[in-house]
Design a protein around this motif. Structure first.
Motif, short mmCIF file in Angstrom:
data_model
loop_
_atom_site.label_atom_id
_atom_site.label_comp_id
_atom_site.label_asym_id
_atom_site.label_seq_id
_atom_site.Cartn_x
_atom_site.Cartn_y
_atom_site.Cartn_z
N ILE A 74 -17.03 126.00 35.21
CA ILE A 74 -17.24 126.79 36.44
C ILE A 74 -15.93 127.38 36.96
O ILE A 74 -15.74 127.52 38.17
CB ILE A 74 -17.94 125.95 37.54
N TYR A 101 -15.73 130.12 39.70
CA TYR A 101 -16.13 129.87 41.09
C TYR A 101 -14.97 129.45 41.99
O TYR A 101 -15.19 129.09 43.14
CB TYR A 101 -17.21 128.77 41.14
N LYS A 118 -15.04 131.22 45.21
CA LYS A 118 -16.37 131.35 45.84
C LYS A 118 -16.48 130.35 46.98
O LYS A 118 -15.94 129.24 46.92
CB LYS A 118 -17.46 131.03 44.81
N LEU A 161 -22.77 128.51 46.22
CA LEU A 161 -23.02 127.83 44.94
C LEU A 161 -24.37 127.13 44.95
O LEU A 161 -24.90 126.76 45.99
CB LEU A 161 -21.93 126.78 44.68
N ASN A 207 -23.98 122.98 41.21
CA ASN A 207 -22.55 123.31 41.19
C ASN A 207 -21.83 122.74 42.41
O ASN A 207 -20.65 122.39 42.32
CB ASN A 207 -22.37 124.82 41.10
#
Length: 299
Positions: free
Chosen positions: A119, A122, A125, A130, A134
């Protein structure tokens, strides 16, 4: 080593933990199991110093756990504890700084773990963007970002598919090989059996079973026999000590009350045609858990 010695915890007149004792050595993965309300979360909170013990002592490497050693501890709670408006990077810097880490080391460790869990994209992010799975990965990463000396995992596989369970398992085993002391709790007994060699089961704050999983299984009298043969379910049920027979695909699972019954079942099966399987298996941890907790409730 983590030592929990004769620990009792009262909330007012309510005894949440009752004279609990266990120890976990360096590199061990230890299972602390119990039904809801058994006292697991209270025990975890006492271990990391969020709650004071009423009686008894808790020691890490021979010393009481206080703020001088919190940098060496990781804790993944059953409830989500992420700050959802932060990005993954911001969250890691926040947690890592609380654990006394330098920002450069935090980012290096974060990038390493994100890559392991597939991941990496991410990192910038926000948590709230998510998926639940995640988010669970990020929560796990936050718990281990400081490569903790003591790691407590409360339902770590919640919301994960089998592939990601395997990724978590590999990382937990790797930490244990590096010497981390790991306490693991889950309602999924098959997850406990993945890597816990030693465990304690508690009910109403009190120990009902403890020891090494291998020894517990060997001492537990009830066994399962897997059979492939031309024999009918009713014939097996007539044998003294056979408690249950379940048809599973092309074989029969026979639950017996004691290992002493194996010979009687074998004699009956050996007289039949097309015997291609007769395997005596240890009971699952789930069976033992249900049995022991049930016995404790009946007392």
């Amino acid at each position: 080593m983590l030592e929990v010695k004769n620990v009792t915890k009262y909330y007012g007149n309510f005894k949440a933990v009752d004279n609990l004792s266990f120890s976990v050595k360096e590199g061990e993965i230890f299972g602390l199991l119990g039904v809801n309300g058994a006292g697991k979360t209270t025990t975890f909170r006492m271990i990391i110093g969020l709650l004071d013990v009423t009686e008894g002592t808790i020691l890490l490497d021979g010393k009481p756990i206080d703020y001088s050693v919190t940098d060496k501890i990781g804790f993944l709670t059953e409830e989500r504890s992420l700050l959802i408006k932060m990005t993954v990077r911001e969250q890691a810097i926040y947690y890592g700084t609380l654990k006394g880490m330098k920002e450069k080391k935090i980012i290096e460790r974060l990038e390493e773990l994100l890559a392991k869990f597939g991941i990496s994209e991410y990192i910038d992010k926000k948590i709230k963007e998510l998926s639940k799975g995640n988010q669970q990965k990020i929560q796990f990463i936050m718990a281990i970002i400081n490569e903790p000396r003591l790691l407590i995992l409360d339902e770590p596989f919640s919301g994960l598919d089998p592939f990601n369970v395997e990724l978590f398992k590999n990382e937990i085993v790797e930490l244990s090989k590096k010497g981390s002391i790991i306490i693991f709790s889950s309602h999924r007994m098959e997850h406990v059996e993945l890597f816990c060699k030693k465990l304690v089961i508690i009910l109403k704050g009190k120990t009902v079973l403890e020891g090494y999983l291998k020894d517990i299984k060997e001492k537990y009298q009830k066994k399962n026999i897997m059979i492939k043969a031309d024999i009918k379910k009713d014939e097996l049920l007539k044998i003294d000590g056979v408690e249950e027979v379940t048809e599973k695909a092309d074989e029969l699972e026979v639950k017996i009350s004691s290992s002493k019954i194996v010979d009687n079942v074998f004699k009956a099966v050996s007289k039949k045609k097309n015997v291609t399987k007769f395997v005596v298996e240890e009971p699952s941890l789930n069976e033992i858990f249900v049995s022991k907790v049930g016995e404790a409730y009946e007392k």
